[in-house]
Design a protein around this motif. Structure first.
Motif, PDB file in Angstrom:
ATOM      1  N   ILE A 176      79.569  25.066  80.246  1.00 34.72           N
ATOM      2  CA  ILE A 176      78.388  24.255  79.943  1.00 34.72           C
ATOM      3  C   ILE A 176      78.791  22.842  79.537  1.00 34.72           C
ATOM      4  CG2 ILE A 176      76.429  24.012  78.371  1.00 34.72           C
ATOM      5  CD1 ILE A 176      76.244  27.059  78.315  1.00 34.72           C
TER       6      ILE A 176
ATOM      7  N   LYS B  36      75.614  27.125  85.014  1.00 31.57           N
ATOM      8  CA  LYS B  36      75.584  28.548  84.649  1.00 31.57           C
ATOM      9  C   LYS B  36      75.641  29.505  85.847  1.00 31.57           C
ATOM     10  CE  LYS B  36      73.496  28.477  80.048  1.00 31.57           C
ATOM     11  NZ  LYS B  36      72.371  28.941  79.204  1.00 31.57           N
TER      12      LYS B  36
ATOM     13  N   GLU C 123      74.015  22.628  81.950  1.00 29.67           N
ATOM     14  CA  GLU C 123      73.260  23.874  82.100  1.00 29.67           C
ATOM     15  C   GLU C 123      73.172  24.335  83.552  1.00 29.67           C
ATOM     16  OE1 GLU C 123      71.984  25.884  79.845  1.00 29.67           O
ATOM     17  OE2 GLU C 123      72.701  24.680  78.161  1.00 29.67           O
TER      18      GLU C 123
END
Length: 229
Positions: free
Chosen positions: A72, A80, A77
């Protein structure tokens, strides 16, 4: 546990009809051994999940959580979805590196075929992600910022991307194979005293090489997600 020599002999006989060299057979054998060990550890860690983790579950949560946090921090994000790939590569390479410190065992990452396979996976995934994310516009990543320099920049960029495979392959292979050779020499000269500092340094090298490979894989995939400028 099956003695490594018996394990090797079994795989050499199994792979004999394919005319695979002894070094490659060793790498394949220990690769399968590591995969089996990781599957067993994963099964044990998740067989009785508790809200308050302890033991092996706690250890694996720390490992997985550390890799996820690093992912991260590096990719954000939107990185992921690539966690399974990055975590698998990191854990497999680390265990492959460390297993070579066990007397009688051979690290698969000391064989260039293993490191090349990992590098090709990262290379293919990078461009698959880029094409999937940008479509035909992904080719702009290879054209450079100036239109009249595009033909030359395309050639340079292609060479640069291909060199990533060579770089990932040789960096990991060279470090692990070199360390393995040094350990073998020291064990031959002084089996009990001299090799100990080298084995301790080997632990550090194993972690560093796994970290570098994982970090570069994240950077390459992150680069394919960015818009061309």
């Amino acid at each position: 546990m099956v003695h490594p020599l018996l394990f090797l002999q079994f795989f050499r006989e199994l792979l004999a009809p394919l005319h695979i060299s002894a070094g490659s057979a060793d790498a394949i054998a220990y690769t399968w051994l590591i995969m089996i060990l990781l599957l067993i550890v994963s099964k044990l860690a998740t067989s009785n999940i508790k809200s308050v983790p302890s033991g092996l579950q706690n250890f694996m949560e720390v490992v997985v959580g550390g890799i996820e946090n690093m992912l991260i921090e590096t990719m954000g994000e939107h990185g992921k979805p690539f966690f399974p790939l990055i975590a698998t590569l990191a854990i497999f390479i680390l265990v492959s590196n460390l297993i070579g410190l066990v007397p009688g065992f051979f690290p698969p990452t000391a064989n260039i075929n293993t490191t090349a396979a990992c590098a090709v996976i990262v290379f293919v995934m990078t461009h698959v992600v880029g094409i999937k994310h940008h479509g035909a516009a992904y080719v702009k990543h290879f054209m450079g910022p100036i239109i009249w320099l595009a033909p030359m920049m395309f050639f340079i960029e292609v060479i640069g991307h291909l060199s990533r495979v060579v770089s990932l392959t040789l960096r990991l292979f060279g470090n692990m194979n070199g360390h393995e050779l040094v350990l073998m020499i020291f064990f031959g000269l002084a089996p009990f005293i001299v090799p100990m500092p080298m084995m301790l340094m080997g632990v550090l090298v194993s972690f560093i090489q796994a970290f570098v490979f994982m970090l570069l894989a994240m950077i390459y995939i992150q680069g394919s997600l960015e818009h061309a400028h």
